[in-house]
Motif scaffolding. Structure first.
Motif: not given
Length: 538
Positions: A25-26, A38-41, A173-177
């Motif tokens: 989904w991410v 890197f910072l999920a926006g 990226g960061m959002r998936a993390v």
């Protein structure tokens, strides 16, 4: 140990299906730029920020090692789990400076506060340290856990978890993390919490547990003369390590920088502080329960690090074993994902972009993914070397961190609280500090071959906690003395980067970023920390 049955495997399978669904989904939501990747926006809410802080901190080596500390008479190590108050310090003290400066990384903040050389030194050092410690230790410990838990070959367990984690970290990226870490936090707390509850029931309750192992076993405060854990050195050095880890290390701070505002970021650290108190009850207490049951002849294990998996396999019913196994896998994967993404951010933003500042955002995204992949490969190559390291991993990590953290903690603390510290002081502290830390590690390994009574033998054999305390004071002195030999930085350069150079507008904005709920919640966390410290005093 009992093997997992069909229902356990079904539970593990469901966990992985949900994890993959969240990751897909991410990944479907394309990253537009480096801030997105890197910072999920910078658009994450407090609940996810706090859960991500907690999940990043708790790795397999942490779960197994902390239970091992509970089972192996290393109760003073508990103090590292009471750093919830330092998680609060990140939100209340450090975050406003980081957020105002708009940085992606901690080395980038040092460049704004001091100069580009300070950024380079911290970037390169952090990358090397991550690959040699965080990546390799997490992969190795995870492989041990997966192989013993699932009954599969060590290399199959280690490589499969690394590859799966690497795929969603590289692509999402960061959002998936942060979103997968939120799921993993829930699974880990549910699973380990159930084990603690059933463990206390099996041993006959808290009073029976204390009488079985002895009330003095729970004393985390040893005398100042104790050769292993003298309490003044333990408290001071663990605090310095905690300030470095929780307030200045890219691995943790990157989670808070994803928040949509300072208010959400601070609330994320308060929530993370609450969660940080849980390992005491989720992992340490099961270790003591395992010791009590062993003393009564009800279970058996050879090494304290086996306490958690043996207790889990003997006490939990079918299905719940699978949930706790999934929780341990979650702990491994969340730590791996965090360090993969942090390494990728450091390399792309602090090294590649500095060397090639004209690189388009699209190309930087590609470089970030390639960097993540390379870190994954390097971590795998380091496993055979890690496999030769003996001893308790948890204690080993605390030792290494006691040699890494003093120069970095000194530079960040003085940099924010004392405007007279300049780039010369920061550079001298980082360079000399890293040299001293490296020397201590070499001397500690070679101490048996050194002449007894010599200065090098004393330096190599000094208690690591006592060394860490002296080391920090030396770093502070170097920073101040070196800074006084060069002119003070201009007021314009320092504006908003130290407490004494905040503008009235910045002070006002900071006051408006919290309310009474944030203050009361923080005080509750502090009260619990003090209560646990007093409770575990014999």
């Amino acid at each position: 140990m009992k093997n997992l049955d069909s229902l356990d495997w079904i539970v593990i399978g469901v966990y992985f299906l949900v994890l993959i669904a969240v990751a897909v989904w991410v990944i479907m939501q394309k990253q537009k730029n480096t801030e997105d990747y890197f910072l999920a926006g910078r658009n994450i809410g407090w609940f996810v920020v706090g859960a991500s802080i907690f999940a990043s901190n708790i790795g397999s080596e942490h779960v197994v090692g902390l239970a091992g500390a509970g089972a192996g008479d290393k109760m003073p190590m508990l103090i590292y789990e009471l750093h919830a108050w330092l998680v609060l310090m990140l939100g209340w003290v450090f975050l406003p400076f980081y957020a105002r400066s708009g940085v992606f990384t901690m080395p980038e903040f040092l460049e704004k506060r001091f100069n580009a050389k300070a950024r380079w030194i911290l970037s390169v050092f952090s990358l090397v340290a991550y690959i040699l410690t965080k990546v390799s230790v997490t992969i190795y410990a995870g492989g041990v856990v997966v192989s013993s838990l699932l009954g599969i070959n060590f290399w199959v367990g280690a490589l499969s978890t690394v590859v799966l984690t690497g795929i969603y970290t590289v692509l999402g990226g960061m959002r998936a993390v942060v979103y997968t870490e939120t799921l993993q936090t829930i699974v880990l707390v549910l699973g380990a919490g159930t084990l603690t509850f059933l463990g206390l029931q099996a041993v006959g309750g808290w009073t029976e547990l204390k009488s079985t192992v002895g009330a003095e076993y729970f004393n985390m405060w040893r005398p100042a003369s104790d050769p292993d854990f003298p309490w003044p050195s333990l408290f001071f050095t663990s605090t310095i390590v905690g300030i470095w880890y929780w307030c200045t290390d890219q691995y943790i701070v990157q989670r808070v920088l994803t928040a949509k505002s300072i208010k959400e970021g601070r609330r994320g650290t308060i929530w993370g502080g609450f969660l940080k108190l849980m390992p005491v009850f989720l992992f340490l207490i099961p270790g003591v329960v395992a010791l009590a049951l062993k003393q009564r002849g009800e279970i058996h294990w050879d090494s304290p690090d086996q306490a958690f998996p043996v207790l889990m396999s003997n006490l939990l019913p079918s299905g719940m074993r699978g949930l706790v196994a999934a929780g341990l896998l979650a702990a491994l994967m969340s730590s791996l994902a965090s360090v993969f993404n942090s390494c990728s951010t450091l390399f792309t933003v602090d090294i590649y972009k500095k060397l090639k500042p004209e690189t388009p955002e699209k190309d930087l995204l590609r470089i970030g993914r390639i960097a993540t992949f390379i870190v994954v490969v390097l971590g795998i190559f380091w496993i055979p070397i890690m496999a030769n390291i003996s001893g308790v991993l948890y204690e080993y990590l605390q030792k290494v961190q006691s040699y890494i953290s003093p120069p970095i903690a000194a530079v960040f603390l003085l940099g924010i609280f004392y405007k007279r510290i300049n780039s010369r002081g920061a550079l001298a502290t980082l360079i000399v500090g890293f040299a001293i830390g490296a020397l201590r590690m070499v001397l500690e390994l070679a101490k048996d071959s050194l002449a007894e009574g010599s200065i090098f033998h004393q330096l190599g054999s000094m208690n690591f906690l006592t060394f860490g305390a002296y080391f920090f004071f030396i770093c502070v002195i170097i920073a101040i003395v070196a800074s006084l030999t060069a002119p003070e930085a201009s007021a314009e350069k320092l504006e908003g980067l130290t407490f004494s150079t905040l503008t009235p507008e910045q002070k006002n904005a900071n006051k408006n970023s919290y309310n009474w709920i944030d203050i009361i919640s923080s005080l509750v966390v502090l009260a619990i920390v003090i209560y646990v410290m007093v409770s575990f005093s014999g």
